[in-house]
Structures are given as C-alpha cells and as structure tokens.
Write an enzyme that holds these catalytic residues in place. Structure first.
Site, PDB file in Angstrom:
ATOM      1  CD  GLU A 163      -7.844 -36.293 -44.657  1.00  0.00           C
ATOM      2  OE1 GLU A 163      -7.952 -36.767 -43.518  1.00  0.00           O
ATOM      3  OE2 GLU A 163      -7.631 -36.988 -45.664  1.00  0.00           O
ATOM      4  CG  ASN A 205      -4.903 -32.816 -50.072  1.00  0.00           C
ATOM      5  OD1 ASN A 205      -5.297 -32.687 -51.231  1.00  0.00           O
ATOM      6  ND2 ASN A 205      -4.712 -34.003 -49.517  1.00  0.00           N
ATOM      7  CG  ASP A 273      -9.717 -43.607 -54.645  1.00  0.00           C
ATOM      8  OD1 ASP A 273     -10.598 -42.789 -54.323  1.00  0.00           O
ATOM      9  OD2 ASP A 273      -8.956 -44.127 -53.814  1.00  0.00           O
TER      10      ASP A 273
HETATM   11  O1  9MR Z   1      -3.602 -44.721 -48.542  1.00  0.00           O
HETATM   12  C1  9MR Z   1      -3.224 -44.418 -47.220  1.00  0.00           C
HETATM   13  C2  9MR Z   1      -3.250 -45.680 -46.386  1.00  0.00           C
HETATM   14  O2  9MR Z   1      -2.221 -46.558 -46.803  1.00  0.00           O
HETATM   15  C3  9MR Z   1      -3.090 -45.339 -44.918  1.00  0.00           C
HETATM   16  O3  9MR Z   1      -3.273 -46.503 -44.161  1.00  0.00           O
HETATM   17  C4  9MR Z   1      -4.093 -44.291 -44.532  1.00  0.00           C
HETATM   18  C5  9MR Z   1      -3.916 -43.918 -43.083  1.00  0.00           C
HETATM   19  O4  9MR Z   1      -4.634 -42.806 -42.730  1.00  0.00           O
HETATM   20  O5  9MR Z   1      -3.908 -43.133 -45.320  1.00  0.00           O
HETATM   21  C6  9MR Z   1      -4.177 -43.392 -46.668  1.00  0.00           C
HETATM   22  O6  9MR Z   1      -4.054 -42.190 -47.404  1.00  0.00           O
HETATM   23  C7  9MR Z   1      -4.966 -41.164 -47.066  1.00  0.00           C
HETATM   24  C8  9MR Z   1      -4.292 -39.857 -47.342  1.00  0.00           C
HETATM   25  O7  9MR Z   1      -3.083 -39.771 -46.648  1.00  0.00           O
HETATM   26  C9  9MR Z   1      -5.187 -38.679 -46.961  1.00  0.00           C
HETATM   27  N1  9MR Z   1      -6.469 -38.776 -47.590  1.00  0.00           N
HETATM   28  C10 9MR Z   1      -7.154 -40.046 -47.432  1.00  0.00           C
HETATM   29  C11 9MR Z   1      -6.247 -41.187 -47.895  1.00  0.00           C
HETATM   30  C12 9MR Z   1      -6.996 -42.486 -47.861  1.00  0.00           C
HETATM   31  O8  9MR Z   1      -7.327 -42.833 -46.553  1.00  0.00           O
END
Ligand code: 9MR
Length: 456
Positions: A163, A205, A273
């Site tokens: 990101e 990613n 999703d």
């Molecule tokens: O699913 C993840 C969630 O449990 C965490 O709280 C969150 C914190 O940033 O990150 C989520 O996963 C993310 C992933 O690492 C990167 N892309 C976006 C995902 C959804 O927020």
C-alpha cells in the site's frame, strides 16, 4: 530463470497425480480441461492455481474454523501476525511465535504460505513510527532482512511492500515516514528481501488497483514497468481486491491483471472480499484470474463472514455458522470450468477419445538453483522437442546430503539420490518447442544438477 508456474498447488496437485491421464484425455473435449474438484484448493490446483485465505492465529483453537480451513484451502496468509508491529515489537527484538504457529499449522498440512507484509506505512511498531531519515531506512531494511531470513524456505511469496501508493487522482506515492526516507525505499526493500530469501517470490501489494482506468492502478503499473526495466527484483503484484459499494468490481479487472502480467510478473488476488458476496461477482473474479496465465491464485480475506474485518458487509464465502454460501458454489463451479452442481449432466461425446501418442521429438530439462547456507530451491524447465509432449519424466541426481522437503507442479519419486519427476494433470501436455516448469526445495547443497528428460 525464475519459475512462472506458481509453487503452491503442492498438496492438492500432488494428490491429484493419479488423475493426470484422465485429465489429459478430457482435455481433448474442451479448450481447458474440465475438472471436478470438490474443494476450493483442489479445484484451483487442477487449474495450476492455489486458493488461499487469511488466517487469524487466535482462531486456530476453533475447530469449526480449522475444519473449513484444512478442508478447503491450500494457501494461507497471516492476517496480522507477520506485520512489522507483530514481528519486531521492540527494535531488534523479534517475535515470531504467533506467525510460526500459523506457518506450522499450514505447512504441516501441505498448505503454502504467503508472507504479509515486510514494509508498510501502517501497523508499524511504536518505535518505528517515530523514526525518520536514514535511521528509519536502515531499521526498515534490517527488518526486511531479519524477517525474510527467519521465514526463508517457508514462505512462497512475500508482500514485500504494501500500500505505498496514494488514493485519488495523483497516481503517485502515498506520503509516509518510509516514503520520506527517499523514493527508492521500495526498490531497496525488494533488494533486501531477495538477498535474504532468494527462493521466495517478491510481490508489491495494494488495494484500489483493480480498475485499469484509475490513476493509482496506472501509478503502480508504471513502477512495476520501471522496476522490470531496471532489474529491480520484483516477481509479482498482489491485487487486494476488497470490493464494496465505494470501490466495486469492474469488468476491466481482467485487463488490469493481464496488463500487469504482460510486464513479466505474476499476478495474485491477495485479499478478496466482496460486499454482499454476490455469487456472479465472485464468479467473474475467478474467471478473470483463470483467463490470465500468470494469475497464480486467489486468497480470500477470511473464512466465515464473522471472521471478516468487514463482517457487517457479509463479504466472504461461508456464513458465520460455517455453511457454504451461494458465492462458494459459484467460485467452485468457476474453478471447475463453469459447470454448476445443479446443471444437468451433459451427454458424453459420441466420438471415442483418441489419445495423442507420446511425442517423438523428446524433451530437454534445465534447472536453475537458488542456494543458501543449508538449503536450496530448484526451478526446473521442461521443454518439448520437435513434437508435442503428452506427459514427461525428468530424472535428477542429487548429491549426498541433499534431501527434497517440498515440491510443486510435479509428482516425485525419491527425495535423495536419484529423484524422478513426472507431470501433474495440468502440465503434461506441452506443445512442440514449448516449456513448462516445476520446482522443489531441498536441504543441503545442490552442486551442479544435470536433469534428463524423457517423453511420455
Ligand atoms: O484484516 C486485518 C485487520 O484484522 C487489522 O485490524 C487491519 C489493521 O490494519 O488489517 C487488516 O488487514 C489489512 C491488510 O493487512 C492490508 N490490506 C487491508 C486489510 C484490511 O484492512
């Protein structure tokens, strides 16, 4: 030569070995072989892909959760446990317990692991959030090196950088403490990751990079094109693909995947999703991946709706009670080539199948090795001679002390000394002059390997 065939299909693909001849003959009746897998992982493996999910470590004690995980998936991403704040909570004090638990759960059951993520502006440990400049750059590179080294040989791909591009119309980089260390921070991270784990695929990613017309998509595309042109070690691009009402699936998604693939990288759908879990949208996503040869696999971001970071959007393939949703059936059907479980059976073809004879032009095999202290990954390329291959066997003699621990895209007999490798269902038919690849990981030292190939 780095493998273009994704490594992960291991468990399901190898289990399907006996189906190879059947699949090969079925291929005569359709442009792509029909398949009849009954789980997401097995069906994806029949198409040379993987099907994965994000896993939260604390849920591994929930048997309803692990029952679905172990049954359906052959790739795992740690949802949070490999992030910077989890793995280096204090500077230079690394903590791998939660991540190791997930890796061990997956690998002991034949699933592969995607690493997520080595460098990111978010979920940094507090000590890193307050750093800047060259001290931060060094700390980031040390983190990449240490974590990639710890998981070397256990992770098939890393989201090296996550990101890093801005939302909106700029198409440029996101501001962050890492970005302020200099625009070359991303390539520096990739180089450090390659040095630490030469056998892992290295991915960039991001989210909202699905729509080909978006500035962010084009920004990432231009970076990847530049990296390939300058030899920065990047192997793959991950498309998170969190689809919702604000950022919906669009029909040019396939163009996005194929355009990136044309740059010479693999593409993966890494965090899928879909708000509301439309069965037809899930089907389209799977079809788009299957339509792009270098789309290696799909990972959904959680198992049941209750596991989702956006649970209220019910975006996943299983209900909170663990039952399969319509979207699950659509995904499985798409993986199995568009037939749905409720379709009436089709009449068998009236012409008897004819099996093409084995090629008479033989084949050759070449190998490239990534060696590290104590182990190596070998990627083997099988090339058909003057006739098409309908099955192949490769023999590789390993030096004493070398033992195969893991393999993908081939059936194996023997793990020391003389090892023999035969095609799996999806890669036995190779056109004249065309190639396919398989690979394996081993302990010990490869030395110089001299594979031999025979047709049939
Ligand atoms: O699913 C993840 C969630 O449990 C965490 O709280 C969150 C914190 O940033 O990150 C989520 O996963 C993310 C992933 O690492 C990167 N892309 C976006 C995902 C959804 O927020």
């Amino acid at each position: 030569m780095r493998s273009t065939r994704w490594k992960a299909a291991s468990r399901a693909a190898l289990a399907l070995a006996g189906a190879g001849a059947l699949a090969a003959s079925m291929a005569l009746f359709a442009t792509a072989p029909a398949s009849a897998g009954t789980t997401l992982g097995a069906s994806a493996a029949e198409k040379g892909r993987y099907f994965g999910t994000a896993v939260a470590g604390f849920k591994l004690s929930d048997s309803a959760y692990t029952t679905i995980l172990n049954r359906e998936f052959n790739m795992v991403t740690a949802e949070n446990e490999m992030k910077m704040n989890a793995t280096e909570p204090q500077q230079n004090q690394f903590s791998y317990g939660a991540a190791d638990q997930i890796v061990n759960h997956a690998r002991s059951r034949g699933m592969s692991v995607r690493g997520h993520t080595l460098a990111w502006h978010s979920q940094q440990p507090g000590w890193m959030e307050s750093m800047s400049g060259s001290a931060l750059r060094q700390a980031m590179l040390n983190h990449v090196t240490q974590v990639a080294t710890h998981f070397r040989g256990q992770v098939v791909a890393w989201d090296v950088v996550n990101e890093a591009f801005a939302d909106g119309s700029s198409g440029g980089r996101r501001d962050s403490n890492l970005q302020r260390t200099g625009n070359d921070w991303i390539e520096a991270a990739f180089r450090a990751a390659r040095a630490a784990d030469p056998g892992a695929k290295l991915c960039y990613n991001d989210y909202n990079t699905d729509n080909w017309t978006h500035a962010k998509t084009q920004g990432v595309y231009n970076m990847v094109r530049d990296f390939k042109a300058r030899g920065v070690p990047i192997d793959c691009v991950g498309f998170q693909s969190h689809f919702n009402n604000d950022s919906p699936y669009v029909s040019n998604y396939r163009t996005t995947l194929s355009s990136f693939a044309a740059l010479g990288v693999d593409v993966q759908i890494t965090e899928l999703d879909i708000q509301g879990a439309s069965a037809s949208t899930y089907r389209s996503v799977v079809e788009d991946c299957l339509a792009v040869a270098r789309c290696n696999g799909i990972t959904v971001w959680g198992i049941r709706d209750s596991d989702s970071w956006r649970a209220s959007q019910t975006p996943l393939l299983f209900n909170s009670n663990g039952s399969k949703k319509a979207a699950y059936d659509a995904v499985l059907a798409a993986l199995n080539n568009g037939t749905t479980p409720t379709d009436p059976p089709t009449d068998p073809p009236t012409d008897p199948p004819t099996t093409p004879p084995p090629g008479t032009g033989g084949c050759t095999a070449t190998v490239s090795v990534n060696q590290w202290n104590g182990g190596f990954v070998a990627n083997v390329r099988v090339t058909a001679g003057s006739s098409a291959l309908n099955g192949w066997t490769v023999s590789i003699g390993l030096p004493s002390g070398a033992t195969v621990t893991n393999a993908w895209s081939a059936n194996r007999s023997g793990n020391t000394g003389t090892t023999n490798w035969t095609n799996v269902a999806y890669n036995g038919q190779v056109g004249a002059g065309q190639s396919t690849e398989f690979g394996f990981q081993a302990n010990g030292t490869a030395g110089s390997l001299s594979p031999t190939c025979s047709a049939g």
